[in-house]
Scaffold this active site. Structure first.
Site, PDB file in Angstrom:
ATOM      1  N   LYS A 159       1.070  -1.241   0.091  1.00  0.00           N
ATOM      2  CA  LYS A 159       0.202  -0.088  -0.087  1.00  0.00           C
ATOM      3  C   LYS A 159       0.868   1.198  -0.089  1.00  0.00           C
ATOM      4  O   LYS A 159       0.712   2.187   0.564  1.00  0.00           O
ATOM      5  CB  LYS A 159      -0.856  -0.038   1.235  1.00  0.00           C
ATOM      6  CG  LYS A 159      -2.265   0.753   1.260  1.00  0.00           C
ATOM      7  CD  LYS A 159      -3.095   0.387   0.303  1.00  0.00           C
ATOM      8  CE  LYS A 159      -4.345   1.382   0.360  1.00  0.00           C
ATOM      9  NZ  LYS A 159      -5.430   1.103  -0.528  1.00  0.00           N
ATOM     10  N   ASP A 190      -5.326  -3.865  -1.613  1.00  0.00           N
ATOM     11  CA  ASP A 190      -6.721  -4.072  -1.834  1.00  0.00           C
ATOM     12  C   ASP A 190      -7.144  -4.503  -3.110  1.00  0.00           C
ATOM     13  O   ASP A 190      -8.039  -5.482  -3.278  1.00  0.00           O
ATOM     14  CB  ASP A 190      -7.546  -2.408  -1.602  1.00  0.00           C
ATOM     15  CG  ASP A 190      -6.861  -1.418  -2.517  1.00  0.00           C
ATOM     16  OD1 ASP A 190      -5.681  -1.397  -3.003  1.00  0.00           O
ATOM     17  OD2 ASP A 190      -7.166  -0.313  -2.465  1.00  0.00           O
ATOM     18  N   ASP A 214      -2.202 -11.623   6.593  1.00  0.00           N
ATOM     19  CA  ASP A 214      -3.003 -12.285   7.635  1.00  0.00           C
ATOM     20  C   ASP A 214      -4.258 -12.343   6.830  1.00  0.00           C
ATOM     21  O   ASP A 214      -4.871 -13.444   6.700  1.00  0.00           O
ATOM     22  CB  ASP A 214      -2.943 -11.330   8.574  1.00  0.00           C
ATOM     23  CG  ASP A 214      -4.227 -12.067   9.925  1.00  0.00           C
ATOM     24  OD1 ASP A 214      -4.167 -13.422   9.841  1.00  0.00           O
ATOM     25  OD2 ASP A 214      -4.980 -11.308  10.452  1.00  0.00           O
ATOM     26  N   ASP A 218      -6.590 -15.389   4.562  1.00  0.00           N
ATOM     27  CA  ASP A 218      -8.028 -16.013   4.938  1.00  0.00           C
ATOM     28  C   ASP A 218      -8.633 -15.824   3.805  1.00  0.00           C
ATOM     29  O   ASP A 218      -9.617 -16.843   3.336  1.00  0.00           O
ATOM     30  CB  ASP A 218      -8.469 -15.353   5.987  1.00  0.00           C
ATOM     31  CG  ASP A 218      -8.277 -16.116   7.496  1.00  0.00           C
ATOM     32  OD1 ASP A 218      -7.441 -16.454   7.626  1.00  0.00           O
ATOM     33  OD2 ASP A 218      -9.299 -15.897   8.385  1.00  0.00           O
TER      34      ASP A 218
HETATM   35  C1  IPM Z   1      -3.047 -16.111  12.084  1.00  0.00           C
HETATM   36  C2  IPM Z   1      -3.780 -15.454  13.144  1.00  0.00           C
HETATM   37  C3  IPM Z   1      -2.986 -14.762  14.156  1.00  0.00           C
HETATM   38  C4  IPM Z   1      -2.622 -13.317  13.263  1.00  0.00           C
HETATM   39  C5  IPM Z   1      -3.555 -14.036  15.552  1.00  0.00           C
HETATM   40  C6  IPM Z   1      -4.289 -15.273  16.184  1.00  0.00           C
HETATM   41  C7  IPM Z   1      -2.425 -13.646  16.554  1.00  0.00           C
HETATM   42  O1  IPM Z   1      -4.877 -14.769  12.744  1.00  0.00           O
HETATM   43  O2  IPM Z   1      -1.957 -16.764  12.378  1.00  0.00           O
HETATM   44  O3  IPM Z   1      -3.398 -15.751  10.858  1.00  0.00           O
HETATM   45  O4  IPM Z   1      -2.944 -12.288  13.386  1.00  0.00           O
HETATM   46  O5  IPM Z   1      -1.295 -13.588  12.692  1.00  0.00           O
HETATM   47 MN    MN Z   2      -5.087 -15.155  10.782  1.00  0.00          MN
END
Ligand code: IPM
Ligand code: MN
Ligand code: NAD
Length: 322
Positions: A159, A190, A214, A218
């Site tokens: 960013k 983004d 992170d 996901d």
């Molecule tokens: C991950 C988790 C962790 C992070 C948390 C639980 C500290 O979300 O390993 O992806 O944010 O790194």
């Molecule tokens: Mn995570």
């Protein structure tokens, strides 16, 4: 003898880790496992989630198999996983995303950025300092470039249009990619979130700062069937910790429905790290065969329980050996 520390942690960590551990034990009878308790459950019971002794135990292992821990948004509670990553200097968080038409590895800087731990709360505002150091950027860029060199190319998620701290990150990645001779492109984080989901074939290795990685990982789970499938490695110079990308999932804990694949695949990454890619491949292939046989946990539309899925993988691992 290889020493592997096992941290089940909280919630579904206590269900998926025993499955992964049994599979590791089956393919590598020479592994000596020892349990280390950390997490919210321990904090509730003893008032301490992790201490110096715990860190020393983790340091003494050749590798760590980690489940997940609950981090309540309580101002008095510090994330234990962040403490461990920092104490063991596990600077590279490697998150492969593989599935039909998808083969991407997210390399997330794992020790600084918005997770610098430098924060304070004033009466009317709260501040978190985003630290991007030259050393931190160079070493994660080097890690990602080495990986990209053995694959295809590198994308730098950033960013830098807004954050001065990301200008330094981009600069370091540009220099390392040029040095390594790795084709490198840049994408604002983004836009990258959407483009990765729409055109995963355009991506190979993605390197980015801590919190962006992170969030991106996901989101990327969407490409391959959800969080129950994604493993990760947290790598440092002297230590390595392997864990699912997912958390402790309190919404489904203690129901024997959690998908153990992310934990099993994290175990396979651990085996590769220990220099045993053949056993890692045997575990990966056993998981794939069980999936092809239609055995699935509910998140993938099946009816198998966590333990039943694990037992099926164990059977396949045994068959592969015979
Ligand atoms: C991950 C988790 C962790 C992070 C948390 C639980 C500290 O979300 O390993 O992806 O944010 O790194
Ligand atoms: Mn995570
Ligand atoms: P989560 O990853 O635990 O769960 C998100 C969603 O995905 C939930 O609906 C859950 O049921 C589902 N899910 C996750 N893993 C699954 C699996 N193996 N099989 C089937 N479904 C699965 O994230 P969250 O709900 O945001 O966080 C819960 C707790 O976990 C929080 O305290 C958070 O801080 C913690 N957390 C820990 C880690 C870690 O220890 N590495 C990682 C992320 C979150």
């Amino acid at each position: 003898m290889v020493k592997v520390a096992v941290v089940e942690g909280d919630g579904i960590g206590r269900e998926v880790v025993p499955v992964a551990r049994d599979i590791l034990a089956a393919v590598r009878p020479d592994i000596e496992f020892f349990d280390v308790e950390v997490g919210y459950g321990r904090w509730e019971r003893t008032g301490s989630a992790c201490d110096e002794e715990t860190i020393a135990a983790l340091r003494s292992a050749d590798a760590i198999l980690f489940g997940a821990i609950t981090t309540p948004p309580d101002p008095g509670y510090r994330s234990v996983l962040m403490q461990i990553r920092r104490a063991l200097d596990l600077y590279a968080n490697v998150r492969p995303i593989r599935g039909e038409g998808v083969d991407v590895v997210i390399v997330r800087e794992n020790t600084e950025g918005l997770y610098s731990g430098i924060e304070w709360t004033e009466p009317d505002r709260a501040c978190t300092v985003r630290v991007v150091s030259r050393r931190g950027s160079e070493r994660i860029a080097r890690y990602a470039c080495t990986l990209a060199k053995s694959r295809r190319h590198l994308t730098v998620g950033n960013k830098a249009n807004v954050l001065k701290s990301d200008c330094l990150f981009v600069e370091a990645c540009t220099a390392e990619a040029a040095r390594a001779g790795v084709p490198c492109t840049f994408c604002y984080i983004d836009a990258l979130c959407l483009d990765l989901l729409m055109h995963p074939d355009r991506y190979d290795v993605i390197v980015t700062t801590n919190i962006f990685g992170d969030i991106l990982s996901d989101a990327a789970a969407y490409l391959v069937g959800g969080l129950g499938l994604l493993p990760s490695a947290n790598i440092g110079e002297g230590h390595a910790l392997f864990e699912p990308v997912h958390g402790s999932a309190p919404d489904i804990a203690d129901k024997n429905v959690a998908n153990p694949i992310a934990a099993i695949r994290s175990g396979a990454m651990l085996l590769s790290h220990l220099g045993d890619p053949a056993s890692a491949a045997a575990v990966e292939e056993a998981v794939d065969r069980v999936l092809r046989a239609g055995i699935r946990t509910p998140d993938l539309g099946g009816a198998a329980g966590t333990r039943e899925f694990g037992a099926a993988v164990l059977r396949e691992v045994g068959r592969g050996k015979a």
